[in-house]
Design a protein around this motif. Structure first.
Motif, mmCIF file in Angstrom:
data_model
loop_
_atom_site.group_PDB
_atom_site.id
_atom_site.type_symbol
_atom_site.label_atom_id
_atom_site.label_comp_id
_atom_site.label_asym_id
_atom_site.label_seq_id
_atom_site.Cartn_x
_atom_site.Cartn_y
_atom_site.Cartn_z
ATOM 1 N N VAL A 167 49.894 26.323 -22.936
ATOM 2 C CA VAL A 167 48.996 27.460 -22.707
ATOM 3 C C VAL A 167 49.769 28.721 -22.319
ATOM 4 N N GLY A 168 51.062 28.736 -22.625
ATOM 5 C CA GLY A 168 51.859 29.935 -22.418
ATOM 6 C C GLY A 168 52.324 30.171 -20.999
ATOM 7 N N LEU A 169 52.297 29.132 -20.169
ATOM 8 C CA LEU A 169 52.769 29.261 -18.797
ATOM 9 C C LEU A 169 54.029 28.421 -18.607
ATOM 10 N N SER A 170 54.713 28.635 -17.497
ATOM 11 C CA SER A 170 55.960 27.933 -17.231
ATOM 12 C C SER A 170 55.702 26.552 -16.652
ATOM 13 N N PRO A 171 56.338 25.503 -17.220
ATOM 14 C CA PRO A 171 56.243 24.180 -16.616
ATOM 15 C C PRO A 171 56.941 24.099 -15.261
ATOM 16 N N GLY A 172 57.715 25.135 -14.946
ATOM 17 C CA GLY A 172 58.414 25.174 -13.674
ATOM 18 C C GLY A 172 57.570 25.773 -12.580
ATOM 19 N N LEU A 173 57.845 27.028 -12.239
ATOM 20 C CA LEU A 173 57.187 27.660 -11.094
ATOM 21 C C LEU A 173 55.689 27.865 -11.302
ATOM 22 N N ASP A 174 55.274 28.225 -12.528
ATOM 23 C CA ASP A 174 53.842 28.444 -12.764
ATOM 24 C C ASP A 174 53.031 27.192 -12.469
ATOM 25 N N PHE A 175 53.539 26.034 -12.838
ATOM 26 C CA PHE A 175 52.807 24.784 -12.632
ATOM 27 C C PHE A 175 52.512 24.557 -11.151
ATOM 28 N N GLU A 176 53.395 25.032 -10.286
ATOM 29 C CA GLU A 176 53.238 24.823 -8.848
ATOM 30 C C GLU A 176 52.439 25.921 -8.163
ATOM 31 N N THR A 177 52.379 27.110 -8.763
ATOM 32 C CA THR A 177 51.838 28.263 -8.044
ATOM 33 C C THR A 177 50.650 28.934 -8.732
ATOM 34 N N ARG A 178 50.493 28.763 -10.043
ATOM 35 C CA ARG A 178 49.350 29.349 -10.755
ATOM 36 C C ARG A 178 48.389 28.204 -11.101
ATOM 37 N N LEU A 179 47.480 27.964 -10.198
ATOM 38 C CA LEU A 179 46.599 26.808 -10.285
ATOM 39 C C LEU A 179 45.221 27.217 -10.806
ATOM 40 N N PHE A 180 44.524 26.237 -11.364
ATOM 41 C CA PHE A 180 43.198 26.473 -11.919
ATOM 42 C C PHE A 180 42.236 25.434 -11.368
ATOM 43 N N ALA A 181 41.078 25.898 -10.913
ATOM 44 C CA ALA A 181 40.064 25.021 -10.333
ATOM 45 C C ALA A 181 38.826 25.037 -11.214
ATOM 46 N N LYS A 182 38.370 23.859 -11.607
ATOM 47 C CA LYS A 182 37.176 23.741 -12.456
ATOM 48 C C LYS A 182 35.954 23.789 -11.548
ATOM 49 N N SER A 183 35.508 25.005 -11.272
ATOM 50 C CA SER A 183 34.532 25.233 -10.214
ATOM 51 C C SER A 183 33.173 24.602 -10.493
ATOM 52 N N ASP A 184 32.868 24.330 -11.748
ATOM 53 C CA ASP A 184 31.579 23.723 -12.083
ATOM 54 C C ASP A 184 31.718 22.233 -12.355
ATOM 55 N N ALA A 185 32.750 21.620 -11.793
ATOM 56 C CA ALA A 185 33.082 20.224 -12.104
ATOM 57 C C ALA A 185 31.906 19.280 -11.883
ATOM 58 N N ALA A 186 31.229 19.390 -10.750
ATOM 59 C CA ALA A 186 30.156 18.450 -10.435
ATOM 60 C C ALA A 186 29.005 18.566 -11.424
ATOM 61 N N ALA A 187 28.605 19.798 -11.747
ATOM 62 C CA ALA A 187 27.485 20.003 -12.676
ATOM 63 C C ALA A 187 27.822 19.497 -14.071
ATOM 64 N N VAL A 188 29.052 19.764 -14.526
ATOM 65 C CA VAL A 188 29.459 19.314 -15.852
ATOM 66 C C VAL A 188 29.542 17.792 -15.899
#
Length: 318
Positions: free
Chosen positions: A53-74
């Motif tokens: 997805v065009g991000l770094s497997p290094g530092l980005d993986f540890e610091t640029r996080l994504f939360a699936k905010s609608d997880a329970a509803a989905v």
């Protein structure tokens, strides 16, 4: 050097359950409420996913996080589909569902609440003692044989743990999590992972013993996996932390991976093959037997699954 800041981006998920057809693992579906992982484990096999997805497997993986905010509803929508057939869902296969941001976002707890309402079987993989926060849900699920928790213990050496897993919980906290879950009646597996040749392989028996004494009833392991960009990241890590061991480690790993640092062949990608891999396998089996780990693995029930009634459901039947 200033500490690196962690950012969390909320994102919507079309589907929460991911399916697989791998014969190497004991589940065909999984859920990861988060992408990326703040624990920063250098060896994490999920790191290369960020490159897609065009991000770094290094530092980005540890610091640029994504939360699936609608997880329970989905998830509730997924489980309510007419053709859905329940099998154990693995929670936290790519990133830790109890990484530090879970304290604020609570997506893992939301997911567990949905699974409990549906009486759906679940297996959890984590390094974090935060799992004890959810003992109320987990113990209720355990009463109906609907849950098992796997705690990953890479090493008992706090210095090595700090280097390998800089923001993951201390090894003793993981053993405390095993103990706390076991005391609550929740079945616990210890995973010695990854086993890294000439770095932590001498600890296999000690980890299994400590986990058994804490209450673990099952045990498994994974040999170090280095797919795609992970090969270079781990080589750089060795150059920084253990430069004198790098060549020897990769030589032993190559012996177990068909001459390469990674072999994706089904049947061997998790445990390797050849003399070194066979030695690890025998040691692990003997240690389990000596420590009294049961041979049979606990299987979660699927026959209790139900779709809770929702407002309007009866009207739709008329």
């Amino acid at each position: 050097m200033a500490p690196v800041r962690t950012s969390v981006t909320r994102e919507a998920a079309r589907r929460l359950i991911t399916y697989n057809t791998s014969p190497d693992i004991g589940f065909d579906r999984s859920i990861n409420p988060y992408r990326g992982c703040e624990h920063g484990c250098v060896y994490c096999f999920a790191r290369p996913n960020y490159a897609y997805v065009g991000l770094s497997p290094g530092l980005d993986f540890e610091t640029r996080l994504f939360a699936k905010s609608d997880a329970a509803a989905v998830l509730e929508w997924d489980l309510s589909r007419p053709g859905y057939e329940p099998r154990t869902i693995a929670l936290g296969t790519a990133t830790d569902p109890y990484q530090p941001i879970e304290r604020e976002h609570r997506l893992t707890r939301d997911v567990l609440e949905v699974l409990a309402r549906f009486r759906h079987p679940v297996g959890i993989v984590t390094k974090s003692g935060l799992v004890l926060r959810d003992r109320d849900i987990l113990s209720a699920l355990a009463e109906e044989n609907l849950v098992k928790v796997a705690i990953s213990v890479t090493t008992l050496d706090p210095d090595l743990a700090r280097r390998l897993e800089p923001r993951a919980p201390h090894p003793q906290k993981r053993l405390a999590a095993i103990r706390g879950l076991a005391e609550a009646g929740v079945p616990v597996m210890v995973i010695v992972a990854p086993i890294i040749p000439s770095l932590n392989d001498h600890e296999i028996e000690a980890i299994l013993k400590a986990a058994r004494e804490a209450g673990a009833s099952e045990a498994n392991y994974v040999l170090l996996r280095l797919p795609h960009e992970l090969d270079g990241l781990v080589e750089d890590w060795f150059a920084e932390h253990y430069p004198g061991r790098r060549d020897h480690v990769f030589s032993l790993l190559g012996q177990a991976r068909g001459g390469k640092s990674y072999n994706s062949a089904w049947g061997t990608r998790l445990i390797g093959e050849g003399p070194y891999a066979d030695l690890i396998r025998r040691r692990f089996r003997l240690a389990k037997t000596r420590l009294g780990y049961p041979e049979e693995r606990l299987r979660q029930r699927t026959d209790l699954f139900r779709r809770p009634e929702r407002p309007g459901d009866q009207l739709c039947l008329l």
